[in-house]
Design a protein around this motif. Structure first.
Motif, PDB file in Angstrom:
ATOM      1  N   GLU A  16       0.835  -1.196   0.000  1.00 36.75           N
ATOM      2  CA  GLU A  16       0.000   0.000   0.000  1.00 36.75           C
ATOM      3  C   GLU A  16       0.877   1.256   0.000  1.00 36.75           C
ATOM      4  OE1 GLU A  16      -3.454   2.186  -0.204  1.00 36.75           O
ATOM      5  OE2 GLU A  16      -3.187   0.009  -0.405  1.00 36.75           O
ATOM      6  N   TRP A  17       2.017   1.200   0.696  1.00 34.87           N
ATOM      7  CA  TRP A  17       2.969   2.318   0.702  1.00 34.87           C
ATOM      8  C   TRP A  17       3.431   2.627  -0.712  1.00 34.87           C
ATOM      9  CZ3 TRP A  17       8.127   2.394  -0.891  1.00 34.87           C
ATOM     10  CH2 TRP A  17       8.877   3.520  -0.522  1.00 34.87           C
ATOM     11  N   HIS A  18       3.765   1.594  -1.469  1.00 36.36           N
ATOM     12  CA  HIS A  18       4.230   1.732  -2.850  1.00 36.36           C
ATOM     13  C   HIS A  18       3.133   2.352  -3.722  1.00 36.36           C
ATOM     14  CE1 HIS A  18       7.280  -0.190  -5.740  1.00 36.36           C
ATOM     15  NE2 HIS A  18       6.592   0.695  -6.422  1.00 36.36           N
ATOM     16  N   LYS A  19       1.941   1.820  -3.586  1.00 38.63           N
ATOM     17  CA  LYS A  19       0.810   2.305  -4.382  1.00 38.63           C
ATOM     18  C   LYS A  19       0.534   3.783  -4.122  1.00 38.63           C
ATOM     19  CE  LYS A  19      -4.163   1.637  -5.061  1.00 38.63           C
ATOM     20  NZ  LYS A  19      -5.368   0.912  -4.594  1.00 38.63           N
ATOM     21  N   LYS A  20       0.596   4.190  -2.847  1.00 41.36           N
ATOM     22  CA  LYS A  20       0.328   5.593  -2.511  1.00 41.36           C
ATOM     23  C   LYS A  20       1.351   6.520  -3.154  1.00 41.36           C
ATOM     24  CE  LYS A  20      -2.102   4.898   1.886  1.00 41.36           C
ATOM     25  NZ  LYS A  20      -2.040   5.063   3.360  1.00 41.36           N
ATOM     26  N   GLN A  47       3.183   5.950  -5.942  1.00 34.18           N
ATOM     27  CA  GLN A  47       2.977   6.009  -7.397  1.00 34.18           C
ATOM     28  C   GLN A  47       1.784   6.882  -7.754  1.00 34.18           C
ATOM     29  OE1 GLN A  47       4.606   1.700  -9.007  1.00 34.18           O
ATOM     30  NE2 GLN A  47       2.841   2.574  -9.932  1.00 34.18           N
ATOM     31  N   SER A  48       0.732   6.801  -6.937  1.00 31.96           N
ATOM     32  CA  SER A  48      -0.499   7.529  -7.243  1.00 31.96           C
ATOM     33  C   SER A  48      -0.337   9.042  -7.146  1.00 31.96           C
ATOM     34  CB  SER A  48      -1.634   7.067  -6.318  1.00 31.96           C
ATOM     35  OG  SER A  48      -1.382   7.448  -4.981  1.00 31.96           O
ATOM     36  N   LEU A  49       0.770   9.507  -6.566  1.00 31.10           N
ATOM     37  CA  LEU A  49       1.024  10.944  -6.487  1.00 31.10           C
ATOM     38  C   LEU A  49       1.432  11.524  -7.838  1.00 31.10           C
ATOM     39  CD1 LEU A  49       2.990  11.082  -3.097  1.00 31.10           C
ATOM     40  CD2 LEU A  49       0.602  11.725  -3.501  1.00 31.10           C
ATOM     41  N   PHE A  50       1.713  10.643  -8.792  1.00 30.41           N
ATOM     42  CA  PHE A  50       2.104  11.066 -10.135  1.00 30.41           C
ATOM     43  C   PHE A  50       1.016  10.678 -11.140  1.00 30.41           C
ATOM     44  CE2 PHE A  50       5.959  10.611  -7.711  1.00 30.41           C
ATOM     45  CZ  PHE A  50       6.750  11.671  -8.118  1.00 30.41           C
ATOM     46  N   LYS A  75      -0.938   9.019 -14.189  1.00 29.07           N
ATOM     47  CA  LYS A  75      -0.923   7.638 -14.683  1.00 29.07           C
ATOM     48  C   LYS A  75       0.006   7.481 -15.883  1.00 29.07           C
ATOM     49  CE  LYS A  75      -5.509   6.321 -13.023  1.00 29.07           C
ATOM     50  NZ  LYS A  75      -6.891   5.935 -13.410  1.00 29.07           N
ATOM     51  N   ASP A  76       0.149   8.551 -16.659  1.00 26.22           N
ATOM     52  CA  ASP A  76       1.050   8.492 -17.817  1.00 26.22           C
ATOM     53  C   ASP A  76       2.500   8.304 -17.396  1.00 26.22           C
ATOM     54  OD1 ASP A  76      -1.039   8.835 -19.578  1.00 26.22           O
ATOM     55  OD2 ASP A  76      -0.792  11.003 -19.715  1.00 26.22           O
ATOM     56  N   ASN A  77       2.822   8.688 -16.173  1.00 26.03           N
ATOM     57  CA  ASN A  77       4.190   8.585 -15.672  1.00 26.03           C
ATOM     58  C   ASN A  77       4.440   7.312 -14.874  1.00 26.03           C
ATOM     59  OD1 ASN A  77       3.654  11.972 -15.197  1.00 26.03           O
ATOM     60  ND2 ASN A  77       5.253  11.242 -16.571  1.00 26.03           N
ATOM     61  N   GLN A  78       3.389   6.544 -14.614  1.00 31.37           N
ATOM     62  CA  GLN A  78       3.519   5.343 -13.793  1.00 31.37           C
ATOM     63  C   GLN A  78       3.791   4.099 -14.643  1.00 31.37           C
ATOM     64  OE1 GLN A  78       0.213   4.785 -11.032  1.00 31.37           O
ATOM     65  NE2 GLN A  78      -0.197   6.977 -11.064  1.00 31.37           N
ATOM     66  N   GLU A  79       4.607   3.191 -14.097  1.00 27.58           N
ATOM     67  CA  GLU A  79       4.891   1.897 -14.736  1.00 27.58           C
ATOM     68  C   GLU A  79       5.243   2.059 -16.221  1.00 27.58           C
ATOM     69  OE1 GLU A  79       2.101  -1.218 -13.980  1.00 27.58           O
ATOM     70  OE2 GLU A  79       2.284  -1.038 -11.813  1.00 27.58           O
ATOM     71  N   VAL A  80       6.286   2.804 -16.460  1.00 25.12           N
ATOM     72  CA  VAL A  80       6.755   3.055 -17.827  1.00 25.12           C
ATOM     73  C   VAL A  80       7.812   2.013 -18.193  1.00 25.12           C
ATOM     74  CG1 VAL A  80       7.853   4.730 -19.366  1.00 25.12           C
ATOM     75  CG2 VAL A  80       6.288   5.510 -17.558  1.00 25.12           C
ATOM     76  N   ILE A  81       7.695   1.443 -19.373  1.00 23.64           N
ATOM     77  CA  ILE A  81       8.651   0.429 -19.824  1.00 23.64           C
ATOM     78  C   ILE A  81       9.912   1.095 -20.347  1.00 23.64           C
ATOM     79  CG2 ILE A  81       9.080  -1.437 -21.464  1.00 23.64           C
ATOM     80  CD1 ILE A  81       6.115  -2.048 -21.396  1.00 23.64           C
ATOM     81  N   ILE A  99      13.988   8.708 -13.477  1.00 20.67           N
ATOM     82  CA  ILE A  99      13.395   7.478 -12.970  1.00 20.67           C
ATOM     83  C   ILE A  99      13.258   7.614 -11.458  1.00 20.67           C
ATOM     84  CG2 ILE A  99      13.773   5.013 -12.544  1.00 20.67           C
ATOM     85  CD1 ILE A  99      13.074   5.430 -15.378  1.00 20.67           C
ATOM     86  N   ILE A 100      12.063   7.331 -10.937  1.00 26.64           N
ATOM     87  CA  ILE A 100      11.862   7.303  -9.490  1.00 26.64           C
ATOM     88  C   ILE A 100      11.430   5.890  -9.109  1.00 26.64           C
ATOM     89  CG2 ILE A 100      10.702   8.307  -7.501  1.00 26.64           C
ATOM     90  CD1 ILE A 100      10.171  10.798  -9.139  1.00 26.64           C
ATOM     91  N   GLU A 101      12.229   5.252  -8.272  1.00 25.39           N
ATOM     92  CA  GLU A 101      11.942   3.897  -7.810  1.00 25.39           C
ATOM     93  C   GLU A 101      11.608   3.936  -6.326  1.00 25.39           C
ATOM     94  OE1 GLU A 101      12.953   0.414 -10.103  1.00 25.39           O
ATOM     95  OE2 GLU A 101      11.329   1.878 -10.355  1.00 25.39           O
ATOM     96  N   PHE A 102      10.506   3.286  -5.965  1.00 23.32           N
ATOM     97  CA  PHE A 102      10.076   3.212  -4.572  1.00 23.32           C
ATOM     98  C   PHE A 102      10.376   1.821  -4.040  1.00 23.32           C
ATOM     99  CE2 PHE A 102       7.156   6.024  -6.932  1.00 23.32           C
ATOM    100  CZ  PHE A 102       7.520   7.234  -6.354  1.00 23.32           C
ATOM    101  N   GLN A 103      11.092   1.755  -2.934  1.00 27.46           N
ATOM    102  CA  GLN A 103      11.547   0.453  -2.449  1.00 27.46           C
ATOM    103  C   GLN A 103      11.137   0.228  -0.999  1.00 27.46           C
ATOM    104  OE1 GLN A 103      12.858  -1.649  -4.585  1.00 27.46           O
ATOM    105  NE2 GLN A 103      12.968  -3.296  -3.054  1.00 27.46           N
ATOM    106  N   HIS A 104      10.318  -0.803  -0.801  1.00 24.12           N
ATOM    107  CA  HIS A 104       9.887  -1.177   0.548  1.00 24.12           C
ATOM    108  C   HIS A 104      10.559  -2.464   1.008  1.00 24.12           C
ATOM    109  CE1 HIS A 104       7.217  -2.295   3.879  1.00 24.12           C
ATOM    110  NE2 HIS A 104       7.137  -3.484   3.307  1.00 24.12           N
ATOM    111  N   SER A 105      10.564  -3.461   0.143  1.00 21.64           N
ATOM    112  CA  SER A 105      11.057  -4.783   0.527  1.00 21.64           C
ATOM    113  C   SER A 105      12.577  -4.872   0.424  1.00 21.64           C
ATOM    114  CB  SER A 105      10.420  -5.863  -0.351  1.00 21.64           C
ATOM    115  OG  SER A 105      10.716  -5.623  -1.712  1.00 21.64           O
ATOM    116  N   THR A 106      13.117  -5.943   0.995  1.00 24.47           N
ATOM    117  CA  THR A 106      14.549  -6.191   0.920  1.00 24.47           C
ATOM    118  C   THR A 106      14.949  -6.534  -0.509  1.00 24.47           C
ATOM    119  OG1 THR A 106      14.568  -7.001   3.187  1.00 24.47           O
ATOM    120  CG2 THR A 106      16.423  -7.623   1.808  1.00 24.47           C
TER     121      THR A 106
END
Length: 222
Positions: free
Chosen positions: A61-65, A67-70, A72-78, A96-103
């Protein structure tokens, strides 16, 4: 994965889908199915349960929140380099902005940075430190200053020296001169790491609000 391709080759968000259409992975082209349960965030998944992006991680949920601040055109870009493809959390204005929660493994962390740098993209990491112990030394806290080098914007920040005792060890491999590192350590605050002493156990940084961080990247046109 929150985005897929429909039969008309349109990019569709999971919340804009319906049960009458088929959807496909934007990387490998294989069919994906909708996961609309109540336990996890709604998302797409490959029918064979195998992900074609080796960097795939289940998103919190932290990750989703974040990403949602940007847009949709900027989210999950290949991002593509020769025959290699990966999905970036956010791509905005060549950043590139990467959000990292897990190890993450050290090799994975290094390979991601190498991949984006070879694509001539600026890299920003935002690390979930809400449950980490990060303290600052009272005698190093300076008065509010203006830090003009942050994306050429005038942002008011607090500067201090910090102690991160339970840091993620792979972070010691980061090159602060090439990569921007932000630690999300309080609900509405981030620390931008400026200078590292031997390892990230002790570092110099500046505190910025989440709104300030978002505004800078959204408004940066470089």
């Amino acid at each position: 994965m929150y985005f897929a391709i429909d039969i008309y080759n349109r990019r569709i968000h999971i919340n804009e889908t319906n049960d009458k259409e088929k959807y496909f992975c934007p990387i490998c082209g294989n069919e994906v199915i909708r996961k609309l349960g109540t336990k996890n965030n709604h998302h797409f998944a490959h029918k064979n349960y195998r992900y074609c992006d080796t960097w795939h991680e289940n998103k919190t949920e932290w990750h989703k929140k974040w990403q949602s601040l940007f847009s949709k055109d900027n989210q999950e870009v290949i991002i593509t380099l020769q025959d290699e493809k990966h999905i970036a959390d956010v791509l905005i204005n060549n950043v590139i902005i990467e959000f990292q929660h897990s190890t993450m493994s050290e090799d994975n962390f290094i390979s991601r940075n190498k991949f984006y740098l070879e694509n001539n993209l600026k890299i920003v990491w935002v690390i979930d430190c809400l449950n980490s112990k990060i303290t600052y030394f009272e005698d190093t806290v300076k008065n509010k200053i203006t830090y003009t080098k942050f994306l050429n914007k005038d942002i008011e920040l607090f500067e201090a020296h910090f102690n991160w005792t339970n840091r993620k060890k792979y972070m010691d491999k980061i090159d602060i001169d090439k990569i921007d590192l932000f630690l999300h350590y309080k609900e509405k605050l981030l620390i931008k790491v400026k200078k590292v002493y031997n390892s990230l156990t002790y570092f110099e940084g500046e505190i910025i609000t989440i709104n300030g961080f978002i505004d800078c990247y959204k408004n940066n046109t470089k």
